[in-house]
Design a protein around this motif. Structure first.
Motif, PDB file in Angstrom:
ATOM      1  N   LEU A  18      -9.336 -23.529  -9.823  1.00  0.00           N
ATOM      2  CA  LEU A  18      -8.824 -22.105  -9.697  1.00  0.00           C
ATOM      3  C   LEU A  18      -7.223 -22.082 -10.131  1.00  0.00           C
ATOM      4  O   LEU A  18      -6.682 -23.030  -9.760  1.00  0.00           O
ATOM      5  CB  LEU A  18      -9.040 -21.921  -8.100  1.00  0.00           C
ATOM      6  CG  LEU A  18      -8.072 -20.741  -7.577  1.00  0.00           C
ATOM      7  CD1 LEU A  18      -8.656 -19.362  -8.078  1.00  0.00           C
ATOM      8  CD2 LEU A  18      -8.188 -20.697  -5.972  1.00  0.00           C
ATOM      9  N   ILE A  19      -6.893 -21.149 -10.721  1.00  0.00           N
ATOM     10  CA  ILE A  19      -5.226 -20.987 -11.226  1.00  0.00           C
ATOM     11  C   ILE A  19      -4.742 -19.950 -10.409  1.00  0.00           C
ATOM     12  O   ILE A  19      -5.256 -18.805 -10.288  1.00  0.00           O
ATOM     13  CB  ILE A  19      -5.351 -21.014 -12.831  1.00  0.00           C
ATOM     14  CG1 ILE A  19      -5.686 -22.179 -13.502  1.00  0.00           C
ATOM     15  CG2 ILE A  19      -3.759 -20.679 -13.022  1.00  0.00           C
ATOM     16  CD1 ILE A  19      -5.954 -21.971 -14.714  1.00  0.00           C
ATOM     17  N   VAL A  20      -3.456 -20.155  -9.744  1.00  0.00           N
ATOM     18  CA  VAL A  20      -2.888 -19.285  -8.963  1.00  0.00           C
ATOM     19  C   VAL A  20      -1.421 -19.125  -9.493  1.00  0.00           C
ATOM     20  O   VAL A  20      -0.698 -20.200  -9.523  1.00  0.00           O
ATOM     21  CB  VAL A  20      -2.846 -19.542  -7.460  1.00  0.00           C
ATOM     22  CG1 VAL A  20      -2.275 -18.410  -6.795  1.00  0.00           C
ATOM     23  CG2 VAL A  20      -4.310 -19.992  -7.102  1.00  0.00           C
ATOM     24  N   ASP A  21      -1.040 -18.082  -9.859  1.00  0.00           N
ATOM     25  CA  ASP A  21       0.369 -17.764 -10.399  1.00  0.00           C
ATOM     26  C   ASP A  21       0.513 -16.346 -10.576  1.00  0.00           C
ATOM     27  O   ASP A  21      -0.257 -15.536 -11.096  1.00  0.00           O
ATOM     28  CB  ASP A  21       0.612 -18.512 -11.738  1.00  0.00           C
ATOM     29  CG  ASP A  21       1.951 -18.773 -12.090  1.00  0.00           C
ATOM     30  OD1 ASP A  21       2.892 -17.687 -12.223  1.00  0.00           O
ATOM     31  OD2 ASP A  21       2.298 -19.748 -12.145  1.00  0.00           O
ATOM     32  N   ASP A  22       1.643 -15.950 -10.273  1.00  0.00           N
ATOM     33  CA  ASP A  22       1.805 -14.349 -10.236  1.00  0.00           C
ATOM     34  C   ASP A  22       2.448 -13.957 -11.702  1.00  0.00           C
ATOM     35  O   ASP A  22       2.496 -12.605 -11.855  1.00  0.00           O
ATOM     36  CB  ASP A  22       2.988 -14.044  -9.220  1.00  0.00           C
ATOM     37  CG  ASP A  22       4.621 -14.667  -9.467  1.00  0.00           C
ATOM     38  OD1 ASP A  22       4.312 -15.720 -10.099  1.00  0.00           O
ATOM     39  OD2 ASP A  22       5.440 -14.131  -8.912  1.00  0.00           O
ATOM     40  N   SER A  23       2.369 -14.778 -12.676  1.00  0.00           N
ATOM     41  CA  SER A  23       2.391 -14.387 -14.060  1.00  0.00           C
ATOM     42  C   SER A  23       1.311 -14.483 -14.836  1.00  0.00           C
ATOM     43  O   SER A  23       0.719 -15.426 -14.746  1.00  0.00           O
ATOM     44  CB  SER A  23       3.648 -15.645 -14.447  1.00  0.00           C
ATOM     45  OG  SER A  23       3.674 -15.279 -16.000  1.00  0.00           O
ATOM     46  N   MET A  24       0.812 -13.233 -15.278  1.00  0.00           N
ATOM     47  CA  MET A  24      -0.417 -13.351 -16.021  1.00  0.00           C
ATOM     48  C   MET A  24      -0.286 -14.183 -17.138  1.00  0.00           C
ATOM     49  O   MET A  24      -1.215 -14.767 -17.632  1.00  0.00           O
ATOM     50  CB  MET A  24      -0.694 -11.825 -16.490  1.00  0.00           C
ATOM     51  CG  MET A  24      -0.924 -10.782 -15.361  1.00  0.00           C
ATOM     52  SD  MET A  24      -1.597  -9.253 -15.941  1.00  0.00           S
ATOM     53  CE  MET A  24      -2.884  -9.591 -16.914  1.00  0.00           C
ATOM     54  N   LEU A  25       0.902 -14.218 -17.825  1.00  0.00           N
ATOM     55  CA  LEU A  25       1.068 -15.160 -18.931  1.00  0.00           C
ATOM     56  C   LEU A  25       0.867 -16.570 -18.698  1.00  0.00           C
ATOM     57  O   LEU A  25       0.271 -17.541 -19.407  1.00  0.00           O
ATOM     58  CB  LEU A  25       2.461 -14.879 -19.688  1.00  0.00           C
ATOM     59  CG  LEU A  25       2.845 -15.547 -20.845  1.00  0.00           C
ATOM     60  CD1 LEU A  25       1.919 -15.396 -22.145  1.00  0.00           C
ATOM     61  CD2 LEU A  25       4.129 -15.507 -21.294  1.00  0.00           C
TER      62      LEU A  25
ATOM     63  N   GLY B 293      -1.007 -16.661  -2.978  1.00  0.00           N
ATOM     64  CA  GLY B 293      -2.086 -17.360  -2.160  1.00  0.00           C
ATOM     65  C   GLY B 293      -2.997 -16.475  -1.526  1.00  0.00           C
ATOM     66  O   GLY B 293      -4.117 -17.032  -1.107  1.00  0.00           O
ATOM     67  N   VAL B 294      -2.781 -15.198  -1.101  1.00  0.00           N
ATOM     68  CA  VAL B 294      -3.380 -14.528  -0.119  1.00  0.00           C
ATOM     69  C   VAL B 294      -4.602 -14.074  -1.178  1.00  0.00           C
ATOM     70  O   VAL B 294      -5.992 -14.180  -0.545  1.00  0.00           O
ATOM     71  CB  VAL B 294      -2.931 -13.036   0.145  1.00  0.00           C
ATOM     72  CG1 VAL B 294      -3.868 -12.297   0.619  1.00  0.00           C
ATOM     73  CG2 VAL B 294      -1.821 -13.468   1.302  1.00  0.00           C
ATOM     74  N   LYS B 295      -4.599 -13.801  -2.389  1.00  0.00           N
ATOM     75  CA  LYS B 295      -5.655 -13.374  -3.133  1.00  0.00           C
ATOM     76  C   LYS B 295      -6.254 -14.704  -3.631  1.00  0.00           C
ATOM     77  O   LYS B 295      -7.707 -14.405  -3.692  1.00  0.00           O
ATOM     78  CB  LYS B 295      -5.149 -12.622  -4.651  1.00  0.00           C
ATOM     79  CG  LYS B 295      -4.584 -11.350  -4.450  1.00  0.00           C
ATOM     80  CD  LYS B 295      -4.297 -10.683  -5.646  1.00  0.00           C
ATOM     81  CE  LYS B 295      -3.771  -9.318  -5.271  1.00  0.00           C
ATOM     82  NZ  LYS B 295      -4.694  -8.349  -4.665  1.00  0.00           N
ATOM     83  N   ALA B 296      -5.850 -15.796  -3.669  1.00  0.00           N
ATOM     84  CA  ALA B 296      -6.636 -17.014  -4.040  1.00  0.00           C
ATOM     85  C   ALA B 296      -7.476 -17.461  -2.843  1.00  0.00           C
ATOM     86  O   ALA B 296      -8.737 -17.650  -2.874  1.00  0.00           O
ATOM     87  CB  ALA B 296      -5.518 -18.415  -4.105  1.00  0.00           C
TER      88      ALA B 296
ATOM     89  N   MET C 150       5.657 -17.387  -4.928  1.00  0.00           N
ATOM     90  CA  MET C 150       4.851 -16.065  -5.091  1.00  0.00           C
ATOM     91  C   MET C 150       4.777 -14.934  -4.065  1.00  0.00           C
ATOM     92  O   MET C 150       5.220 -15.233  -2.934  1.00  0.00           O
ATOM     93  CB  MET C 150       3.358 -16.350  -5.295  1.00  0.00           C
ATOM     94  CG  MET C 150       3.091 -17.383  -6.644  1.00  0.00           C
ATOM     95  SD  MET C 150       1.449 -17.893  -6.538  1.00  0.00           S
ATOM     96  CE  MET C 150       1.245 -18.910  -5.305  1.00  0.00           C
ATOM     97  N   PRO C 151       4.721 -13.816  -4.326  1.00  0.00           N
ATOM     98  CA  PRO C 151       4.562 -12.712  -3.227  1.00  0.00           C
ATOM     99  C   PRO C 151       3.462 -12.991  -2.410  1.00  0.00           C
ATOM    100  O   PRO C 151       2.445 -13.610  -2.519  1.00  0.00           O
ATOM    101  CB  PRO C 151       4.711 -11.454  -3.753  1.00  0.00           C
ATOM    102  CG  PRO C 151       3.844 -11.730  -5.267  1.00  0.00           C
ATOM    103  CD  PRO C 151       4.510 -13.054  -5.564  1.00  0.00           C
ATOM    104  N   ALA C 152       3.442 -12.501  -1.009  1.00  0.00           N
ATOM    105  CA  ALA C 152       2.407 -12.444  -0.170  1.00  0.00           C
ATOM    106  C   ALA C 152       2.319 -13.845   0.616  1.00  0.00           C
ATOM    107  O   ALA C 152       2.116 -14.029   2.011  1.00  0.00           O
ATOM    108  CB  ALA C 152       0.989 -11.862  -0.585  1.00  0.00           C
ATOM    109  N   MET C 153       2.087 -14.826  -0.162  1.00  0.00           N
ATOM    110  CA  MET C 153       1.929 -16.304   0.232  1.00  0.00           C
ATOM    111  C   MET C 153       2.328 -17.313  -0.734  1.00  0.00           C
ATOM    112  O   MET C 153       1.450 -17.332  -1.976  1.00  0.00           O
ATOM    113  CB  MET C 153       0.441 -16.482   0.682  1.00  0.00           C
ATOM    114  CG  MET C 153       0.086 -18.033   1.122  1.00  0.00           C
ATOM    115  SD  MET C 153      -1.722 -18.211   1.614  1.00  0.00           S
ATOM    116  CE  MET C 153      -1.828 -17.402   3.014  1.00  0.00           C
TER     117      MET C 153
END
Length: 362
Positions: A5-12, A37-40, A58-61
């Protein structure tokens, strides 16, 4: 297969990391991505992963809080950090949260691959250790099961193996106590133990590590995790049992073996059709009577028995991996008479199709 699972607020960055993971080797696959983090955590409520690669800010968490939540909710998972911030406090906290590595952006592919390799090795080693400890603790109290395996293989009781495999799977599942990701490596260790026990009879066989079902590019939904790993394990046990029995029979004549292999190849490619023995004889360029005798000598099975085994194995897979009705499965594997198909299935697996499915999913 290690699912990431990859978590980053940058789509790139997500895209770049996905390419790195997918291009690493055939043991890793990207199961999903999330922008924070929340979406993860929302993704993990419905899906399965072995490794999380996350950014920190990252935003939210943020990533550190995400790792803390993963440690609490999904203790089998490991985490790595990829961040733009060369901050000692971040690194120190990540160590306390047992993150496997802290990689700085911009990402150096070589360093990333080294870190990914170390992470996958760590996951595999820990699971091998867990499975080995289970074998050491549980096997002495369950020697009867090992003795049944050895007896069936030594006497070439292939007709008894399918039900014994299901029963062994149920035994191993009780051992893992909900940690279904251990089933595949535990089934592999079970086979290795069988080999070690039979080494006294001069049986020599090496098994590969045993991969899962080749569904690595698909998402593995959390509610299907148990069924998925159970099927991986039962397939592994079947492959091992077949290999062990093959060694017990011994390799006879090279040329004869090639003919039989061609026959098997033909049957596996036409199991859903009406198979004519003359067509099969023409395919291998042999007299029909000689061909049948040779097959029986090489496999200890008649051609028709082998056809039934192939059809039953495929029907089992259809039963556990699709929503097909029993009569639809019967048609798929070459039987128009569903009652006759059901009779063959019960004779092969020891249970009728619906009871077998219930027992596998119970």
């Amino acid at each position: 297969m290690i699912r990431v699972l990859i978590v980053d607020d940058s789509m790139l960055i997500c895209s770049s990391l996905s390419k790195y993971v997918s291009g690493y080797n055939d043991t890793t696959v990207v199961s999903g991505t999330a922008s924070n983090g929340v979406k993860a955590l929302e993704w993990l409520e419905e899906n399965y992963a072995d490794l999380c690669i996350t950014d920190i800010r990252m935003p939210a968490m943020d990533g550190l809080e995400l790792i803390e939540q993963i440690n609490r909710l999904y203790p089998w998972m490991k985490c790595m950090i990829v961040s733009s911030y060369d901050d000692f406090q971040y690194a120190q906290r990540s160590i306390k949260l047992f993150a496997l590595d802290y990689i700085l952006k911009p990402i150096d592919p070589r360093a990333f691959y080294e870190s990914l390799s170390s992470a996958t090795d760590r996951i595999i080693q820990e699971r091998n250790y867990e499975a080995a400890q289970l074998i050491l603790r549980k096997l002495p109290m369950n020697r009867l099961w090992m003795e049944r395996w050895i007896e069936h293989i030594q006497t070439l009781r292939s007709d008894m193996m399918p039900l014994l495999i299901v029963e062994t799977l149920e035994l191993l599942e009780g051992w893992v106590a909900g940690n279904y990701y251990l089933l595949n490596v535990l089934s592999n260790l079970w086979l290795q133990t069988v080999i070690e026990e039979m080494a006294k009879d001069k049986l020599r066989l090496e098994l590969d590590e045993g991969k899962d079902l080749g569904l690595g590019e698909n998402l593995l939904f959390l509610h299907a995790t148990r069924s998925y790993f159970r099927l991986c394990a039962v397939r592994r046990l079947e492959e091992g049992a077949n290999s062990l029995m093959s060694v017990m029979r011994g390799i006879r004549d090279n040329q004869s073996s090639k003919v039989v292999d061609m026959m098997k190849q033909y049957i596996r490619g036409h199991y859903g059709e009406k198979i004519n023995l003359q067509d099969l004889a023409d395919f291998v360029s042999h007299n029909k009577t000689y061909m049948c005798t040779l097959f029986k000598q090489e496999t200890d099975m008649t051609v028709w028995q082998f056809i039934v085994v192939e059809r039953m194995n495929h029907s089992r897979d259809f039963l556990l991996n699709s929503q097909l009705k029993v009569y639809e499965i019967a048609n798929r594997v070459g039987y128009e008479d569903v009652d006759y198909f059901t009779k063959l299935f019960k004779k092969h697996f020891g249970l009728n199709p619906l009871d077998y499915k219930k027992r596998m999913e119970s």
